[in-house]
Design a protein around this motif. Sequence first.
Motif, PDB file in Angstrom:
ATOM      1  N   CYS B 154       0.750  -1.210   0.010  1.00  0.00           N
ATOM      2  CA  CYS B 154      -0.160  -0.113   0.035  1.00  0.00           C
ATOM      3  C   CYS B 154       0.924   1.358  -0.044  1.00  0.00           C
ATOM      4  O   CYS B 154       1.719   1.508   0.878  1.00  0.00           O
ATOM      5  N   VAL B 156       0.057   4.248   0.535  1.00  0.00           N
ATOM      6  CA  VAL B 156      -0.275   5.278   1.817  1.00  0.00           C
ATOM      7  C   VAL B 156       0.837   4.492   2.928  1.00  0.00           C
ATOM      8  O   VAL B 156       1.336   5.679   3.715  1.00  0.00           O
ATOM      9  N   TYR B 163      -0.184   4.412   9.540  1.00  0.00           N
ATOM     10  CA  TYR B 163      -1.424   4.196   8.738  1.00  0.00           C
ATOM     11  C   TYR B 163      -1.884   2.684   9.341  1.00  0.00           C
ATOM     12  O   TYR B 163      -0.897   1.889   9.129  1.00  0.00           O
ATOM     13  N   TRP B 198      -9.475   6.543   6.940  1.00  0.00           N
ATOM     14  CA  TRP B 198      -9.508   7.772   5.987  1.00  0.00           C
ATOM     15  C   TRP B 198      -8.334   7.868   5.282  1.00  0.00           C
ATOM     16  O   TRP B 198      -8.220   8.727   4.408  1.00  0.00           O
ATOM     17  N   ARG B 199      -7.441   7.143   5.632  1.00  0.00           N
ATOM     18  CA  ARG B 199      -6.101   7.369   5.071  1.00  0.00           C
ATOM     19  C   ARG B 199      -6.151   6.914   3.747  1.00  0.00           C
ATOM     20  O   ARG B 199      -5.271   6.963   2.621  1.00  0.00           O
ATOM     21  N   CYS B 200      -6.942   5.695   3.621  1.00  0.00           N
ATOM     22  CA  CYS B 200      -7.148   4.897   2.189  1.00  0.00           C
ATOM     23  C   CYS B 200      -7.454   5.751   1.262  1.00  0.00           C
ATOM     24  O   CYS B 200      -8.293   6.558   1.245  1.00  0.00           O
ATOM     25  N   ARG B 201      -6.735   5.645  -0.074  1.00  0.00           N
ATOM     26  CA  ARG B 201      -6.995   6.274  -1.231  1.00  0.00           C
ATOM     27  C   ARG B 201      -7.342   5.503  -2.293  1.00  0.00           C
ATOM     28  O   ARG B 201      -7.199   5.814  -3.490  1.00  0.00           O
ATOM     29  N   THR B 202      -8.073   4.246  -1.943  1.00  0.00           N
ATOM     30  CA  THR B 202      -8.234   3.124  -2.890  1.00  0.00           C
ATOM     31  C   THR B 202      -7.502   2.922  -3.950  1.00  0.00           C
ATOM     32  O   THR B 202      -7.882   3.021  -5.474  1.00  0.00           O
ATOM     33  N   ALA B 203      -6.060   2.837  -3.697  1.00  0.00           N
ATOM     34  CA  ALA B 203      -5.224   2.412  -4.825  1.00  0.00           C
ATOM     35  C   ALA B 203      -5.542   0.975  -5.382  1.00  0.00           C
ATOM     36  O   ALA B 203      -4.734   0.638  -6.403  1.00  0.00           O
ATOM     37  N   THR B 217     -10.198  -4.113  -0.858  1.00  0.00           N
ATOM     38  CA  THR B 217     -10.580  -2.620  -0.979  1.00  0.00           C
ATOM     39  C   THR B 217     -12.148  -2.330  -0.552  1.00  0.00           C
ATOM     40  O   THR B 217     -12.580  -1.527   0.030  1.00  0.00           O
ATOM     41  N   GLU B 221     -14.098  -0.267   2.271  1.00  0.00           N
ATOM     42  CA  GLU B 221     -14.950   0.811   1.811  1.00  0.00           C
ATOM     43  C   GLU B 221     -16.091   0.366   2.861  1.00  0.00           C
ATOM     44  O   GLU B 221     -16.903   1.453   3.233  1.00  0.00           O
TER      45      GLU B 221
END
Lengths: 243, 232
Positions: B154, B156, B163, B198-203, B217, B221
């Motif tokens: 990940c 992030v 994270y 909320w750090r997750c940027r759905t990479a 993922t 969500e």
Amino acid sequence: MDPLKEPVPVMPTAHYAMGGIPTTLWGQVIKDEKNTVVPGLYAAGEAACVSLHGANRLGTNSLGDLVVFGRRAGIHAARFARDADYHELTEEHLGESRERIERIKNSTGKEKVAALRAELQQSMMDNASVFRTGELLQKQVEILKELMDRYKRISIDDKGDAYNTELVEALELGYLLEVSEALVHSALNRTESRGAHAREDYPERDDENWLKHTLAYKVEDGKVAFRYKPVVLGRFEPKARTY
Amino acid sequence: MQVTLKILRFDPAKDKKPRWETYQVEAEPTDRVLDLLHKVKWYQDGSLAFRRSCGHGICGSDAMLINGKNRLACKTLVKDLGSVITVEPIRGLPVEKDLIVDMEPFFAAYRAVKPYLINDEPPPQRERLQSPEERARFDQGTKCILCASCTTSCPVFWVNGTYIGPAAIVQAHRFIFDSRDRGKRERFKALGSGSGVWRCRTAYNCTEACPREIPVTQLIEEVKRAILFDSF
Ligand SMILES: Cc1cc2nc3c(=O)[nH]c(=O)nc-3n(C[C@H](O)[C@H](O)[C@H](O)COP(=O)(O)OP(=O)(O)OC[C@H]3O[C@@H](n4cnc5c(N)ncnc54)[C@H](O)[C@@H]3O)c2cc1C
Ligand code: SF4
Ligand code: FES
């Protein structure tokens, strides 16, 4: 892979080892036929023998064993730890382990751990596996003597202290040899078939002489002494598994 | 076939930084990368250090960066990689030696989501019943073997090591959506914090890396949504 074009590779793998360290119902390790407890030492699961599986652990009973006797051993160990005094770790206690490690690290011998372990595994598979005979087990007794002798001449590449997994494998090989010795000598001694111990030269169960636990004691390399402990039967009589 | 195996090695006692070592190994196309590592360790260089236990994809101890992707060495076949294979430790965790990393930050995040049943109600006479549908709701997360392939792939997490990471969120999902559990608010504290979901940027790197085919993922969500709707 496509099974229409090539054969599917299949090989056996270890599913379960029927342990051996005798314990009380609270997981305390027992050292003799009089049920003398080794204070502060506990065993549960595959390593242990609470004597609840009989001579052959049946499917699914392992996890039940773990949940019940792991918990009991944990409870007892916690109680023990609360009341026990700390022992001082002196050089006398540490010396033997330290020496064992240093001996392997400093050795310049020519034997290699992986090669020796492969020989141990193959010969145990050939001679002390599912179906056993006195002749094969006797042969394995001799092979183990030779392997134990060669084990004294193993050396390793990794001389470091951090994550020395090669050293761990070398130490474990020593334990594997000792466990193999206990297994093979006991199997040779037990002249009957019972549960998972199937002697082709003694196909019948012999309750008169062998309805008892074997306790194996190492005397020296290649020499094992036996004592026996009665089996507590309770409600269940031993029966042949006929289905 | 002959395989060229390049391994990124690091010995804390000798090396200032990691170095590549190359080994030639004779292999079958159906050999696993784990077999190659064993061939090196057992017959060429005993000092090579890596973790493994079960050898069949269930203990989660041998996640590595293999040809640029996080995978389990015991489930990756030579024939799917070709004759040049590179192996590096998973990223974002401190390397202890060769392919062994310090997993402590990973397990600290795991512990932070309280990955166990929380329910103070007096236990019923028999088991806490659950319908097949209720059981199915959190089934995907139960397949996690804590191998860290997701978290250490990940971006992030690479940049911000605090994270909490996908694996811990998958574990939290497993309990948050369990009808027998009452601990979601306690878990939301860690999950809703600055180092939480909320750090997750759905990479999607996590979903691609997961050897258990967990839709990581998607589960993240679902946890985000659970936190959001819980605050209304
Ligand atoms: C494929 C498979 C399927 C199975 N299915 C079932 C089933 O459906 N039902 C059932 O009842 N049983 C089943 N079993 C059996 C059951 O899973 C095992 O018997 C049980 O998990 C063993 O638990 P244990 O705690 O005794 O040993 P383990 O789980 O093997 O634990 C031993 C631990 O000791 C650690 N260790 C080893 N050496 C050292 C050392 N030197 N220092 C410190 N730690 C060390 C190991 O890392 C390990 O964590 C199955 C087994 C297999 C292999
Ligand atoms: S979610 Fe998948 S990749 Fe992540 S730790 Fe669990 S099994 Fe490994
Ligand atoms: S060795 Fe257990 S998952 Fe690969």
